[in-house]
Design a protein around this motif. Structure first.
Motif, PDB file in Angstrom:
ATOM      1  N   SER A  65      36.534  68.266  88.703  1.00  0.00           N
ATOM      2  CA  SER A  65      35.320  68.162  89.518  1.00  0.00           C
ATOM      3  C   SER A  65      34.570  69.487  89.494  1.00  0.00           C
ATOM      4  N   ILE A  66      33.255  69.395  89.562  1.00  0.00           N
ATOM      5  CA  ILE A  66      32.418  70.588  89.663  1.00  0.00           C
ATOM      6  C   ILE A  66      32.018  70.747  91.123  1.00  0.00           C
ATOM      7  N   LYS A  67      32.425  71.859  91.710  1.00  0.00           N
ATOM      8  CA  LYS A  67      32.189  72.092  93.133  1.00  0.00           C
ATOM      9  C   LYS A  67      30.739  72.492  93.396  1.00  0.00           C
ATOM     10  N   ALA A  68      30.379  72.511  94.666  1.00  0.00           N
ATOM     11  CA  ALA A  68      29.009  72.846  95.068  1.00  0.00           C
ATOM     12  C   ALA A  68      28.607  74.243  94.608  1.00  0.00           C
ATOM     13  N   ASP A  69      29.598  75.150  94.501  1.00  0.00           N
ATOM     14  CA  ASP A  69      29.289  76.518  94.075  1.00  0.00           C
ATOM     15  C   ASP A  69      29.238  76.663  92.555  1.00  0.00           C
ATOM     16  N   GLY A  70      29.420  75.544  91.829  1.00  0.00           N
ATOM     17  CA  GLY A  70      29.339  75.568  90.377  1.00  0.00           C
ATOM     18  C   GLY A  70      30.665  75.783  89.678  1.00  0.00           C
ATOM     19  N   HIS A  71      31.726  76.076  90.415  1.00  0.00           N
ATOM     20  CA  HIS A  71      33.038  76.282  89.817  1.00  0.00           C
ATOM     21  C   HIS A  71      33.711  74.944  89.545  1.00  0.00           C
ATOM     22  N   THR A  72      34.490  74.906  88.465  1.00  0.00           N
ATOM     23  CA  THR A  72      35.176  73.683  88.066  1.00  0.00           C
ATOM     24  C   THR A  72      36.617  73.712  88.531  1.00  0.00           C
ATOM     25  N   SER A  73      37.083  72.591  89.097  1.00  0.00           N
ATOM     26  CA  SER A  73      38.445  72.517  89.628  1.00  0.00           C
ATOM     27  C   SER A  73      39.149  71.294  89.057  1.00  0.00           C
ATOM     28  N   ASP A  74      40.406  71.486  88.656  1.00  0.00           N
ATOM     29  CA  ASP A  74      41.203  70.386  88.129  1.00  0.00           C
ATOM     30  C   ASP A  74      41.641  69.476  89.266  1.00  0.00           C
ATOM     31  N   ASP A  75      41.445  68.162  89.106  1.00  0.00           N
ATOM     32  CA  ASP A  75      41.800  67.223  90.159  1.00  0.00           C
ATOM     33  C   ASP A  75      43.310  67.097  90.329  1.00  0.00           C
ATOM     34  N   GLY A  76      44.058  67.395  89.262  1.00  0.00           N
ATOM     35  CA  GLY A  76      45.499  67.248  89.320  1.00  0.00           C
ATOM     36  C   GLY A  76      46.191  68.311  90.152  1.00  0.00           C
ATOM     37  N   ASP A  77      45.955  69.586  89.831  1.00  0.00           N
ATOM     38  CA  ASP A  77      46.642  70.651  90.575  1.00  0.00           C
ATOM     39  C   ASP A  77      45.739  71.355  91.583  1.00  0.00           C
ATOM     40  N   GLY A  78      44.452  70.957  91.619  1.00  0.00           N
ATOM     41  CA  GLY A  78      43.532  71.537  92.595  1.00  0.00           C
ATOM     42  C   GLY A  78      43.134  72.971  92.328  1.00  0.00           C
ATOM     43  N   ARG A  79      43.470  73.479  91.133  1.00  0.00           N
ATOM     44  CA  ARG A  79      43.184  74.870  90.812  1.00  0.00           C
ATOM     45  C   ARG A  79      41.909  74.982  89.980  1.00  0.00           C
ATOM     46  N   PRO A  80      41.173  76.089  90.149  1.00  0.00           N
ATOM     47  CA  PRO A  80      39.961  76.289  89.347  1.00  0.00           C
ATOM     48  C   PRO A  80      40.314  76.682  87.913  1.00  0.00           C
ATOM     49  N   PHE A  81      39.406  76.416  86.994  1.00  0.00           N
ATOM     50  CA  PHE A  81      39.559  76.883  85.616  1.00  0.00           C
ATOM     51  C   PHE A  81      38.169  77.155  85.073  1.00  0.00           C
ATOM     52  N   SER A  82      38.090  77.950  84.018  1.00  0.00           N
ATOM     53  CA  SER A  82      36.787  78.492  83.626  1.00  0.00           C
ATOM     54  C   SER A  82      36.125  77.833  82.424  1.00  0.00           C
ATOM     55  N   THR A  83      36.891  77.136  81.557  1.00  0.00           N
ATOM     56  CA  THR A  83      36.277  76.530  80.377  1.00  0.00           C
ATOM     57  C   THR A  83      36.768  75.102  80.189  1.00  0.00           C
ATOM     58  N   ASN A  84      36.011  74.306  79.446  1.00  0.00           N
ATOM     59  CA  ASN A  84      36.379  72.922  79.192  1.00  0.00           C
ATOM     60  C   ASN A  84      37.563  72.786  78.239  1.00  0.00           C
ATOM     61  N   PHE A  85      37.974  73.892  77.636  1.00  0.00           N
ATOM     62  CA  PHE A  85      39.123  73.827  76.741  1.00  0.00           C
ATOM     63  C   PHE A  85      40.354  74.503  77.359  1.00  0.00           C
ATOM     64  N   ALA A  86      40.338  74.676  78.671  1.00  0.00           N
ATOM     65  CA  ALA A  86      41.471  75.307  79.361  1.00  0.00           C
ATOM     66  C   ALA A  86      42.766  74.535  79.115  1.00  0.00           C
ATOM     67  N   PHE A  87      42.698  73.204  79.050  1.00  0.00           N
ATOM     68  CA  PHE A  87      43.886  72.372  78.852  1.00  0.00           C
ATOM     69  C   PHE A  87      43.987  71.827  77.428  1.00  0.00           C
ATOM     70  N   THR A  88      42.846  71.523  76.817  1.00  0.00           N
ATOM     71  CA  THR A  88      42.868  70.849  75.514  1.00  0.00           C
ATOM     72  C   THR A  88      43.467  71.705  74.414  1.00  0.00           C
ATOM     73  N   ARG A  89      43.504  73.014  74.583  1.00  0.00           N
ATOM     74  CA  ARG A  89      44.097  73.900  73.569  1.00  0.00           C
ATOM     75  C   ARG A  89      45.536  73.502  73.243  1.00  0.00           C
ATOM     76  N   PHE A  90      46.232  72.949  74.231  1.00  0.00           N
ATOM     77  CA  PHE A  90      47.638  72.602  74.043  1.00  0.00           C
ATOM     78  C   PHE A  90      47.821  71.287  73.280  1.00  0.00           C
ATOM     79  N   LEU A  91      46.705  70.626  72.973  1.00  0.00           N
ATOM     80  CA  LEU A  91      46.743  69.393  72.188  1.00  0.00           C
ATOM     81  C   LEU A  91      46.473  69.638  70.706  1.00  0.00           C
ATOM     82  N   VAL A  92      46.384  70.886  70.299  1.00  0.00           N
ATOM     83  CA  VAL A  92      46.092  71.190  68.895  1.00  0.00           C
ATOM     84  C   VAL A  92      47.078  70.514  67.938  1.00  0.00           C
ATOM     85  N   PRO A  93      48.402  70.567  68.169  1.00  0.00           N
ATOM     86  CA  PRO A  93      49.301  69.873  67.235  1.00  0.00           C
ATOM     87  C   PRO A  93      49.021  68.375  67.134  1.00  0.00           C
TER      88      PRO A  93
END
Length: 241
Positions: A65-93
């Motif tokens: 989700s994108i919060k009102a302040d513009g920061h992006t937060s993961d719905d699963g762990d509720g933690r903020p992250f800075s780029t759209n590839f924060a998680f997808t990098r681990f899918l490279v294989p």
């Protein structure tokens, strides 16, 4: 002898580089891609890692989700992250296999805020990439900033920035977390290599992930392979064009 060396060089595995892509940082991606192409000595495959494409093929389904302040937060762990590839990098294989790359290829992930100064194929001269599932620069990095230069939250965690540049040994079953783990585990677990014992993580020369203000003066200028602008690329600085 010269012909023998030439034949051995031709037998070297092909390298695929997966560059993190975020629409907010498209220019950074283009600079990274161009630096790879300008320095390579051999044909190189470069793929932008786009979360929407990974969603379309069924590899990625994390919601955020994108919060009102513009920061992006993961719905699963509720933690903020800075780029759209924060998680997808681990899918490279998995993504590499989907694309049909060769089993003996070397797959590399890099954040988009890298500028390469040396031939990516020279990494094969430095380490035996077949002896560990994953290789990276083992930074001991703690950012003093709370907000990054692109106005995203700067989070500190175990093994921070290790996952910003990873080399995967596709012949090893442990080269990456499962698709289920990428979609369900916390960001800190993934970036902290919770899916891999510490003794299975190979160590690259810090010159492959040189961070201005952090790596110097430990890494001489002549030993810099790639500059990582983790605090913000020059393009994000006021007055830069």
């Amino acid at each position: 002898i010269s012909n023998m060396k030439k034949n051995l060089k031709q037998l070297r595995p092909h390298i695929n580089v997966f560059v993190g892509w975020d629409e907010r940082q498209d220019l950074a991606y283009k600079v990274c891609r161009e630096s790879l192409l300008q320095t390579t000595s051999r044909p190189l495959s470069i793929y932008p890692l786009k979360h929407r494409e990974l969603r379309d093929i069924g590899l990625f389904n994390r919601e955020w989700s994108i919060k009102a302040d513009g920061h992006t937060s993961d719905d699963g762990d509720g933690r903020p992250f800075s780029t759209n590839f924060a998680f997808t990098r681990f899918l490279v294989p998995q993504y590499s296999r989907y694309l049909g790359t060769k089993a003996n290829d070397i797959n590399i992930f890099t954040d988009s805020d890298f500028t390469f100064l040396r031939d990516i194929y020279s990494i094969l001269d430095e380490v035996d990439l077949t002896t560990k599932p994953v290789w990276c620069v083992k930074h001991d990095y703690k950012s003093p900033e709370v907000i990054k230069m692109d106005n995203q939250i700067q989070a500190n965690y175990n093994k921070k920035l290790w996952s910003s540049f990873m080399v995967f040994n596709m012949a090893d079953a442990l080269c990456g977390p499962s698709t289920h783990e990428v979609n369900t585990k916390s960001g800190s677990w993934l970036h902290g290599f919770g899916w891999l014992p510490d003794d299975k993580i190979g160590s690259l020369h810090e010159g492959w992930n040189y961070i201005p203000g952090h790596s110097d003066p430990r890494v001489p200028i002549k030993d810099i392979r790639a500059v990582h602008y983790t605090e913000g690329t020059p393009l994000m600085r006021p007055g830069c064009q």
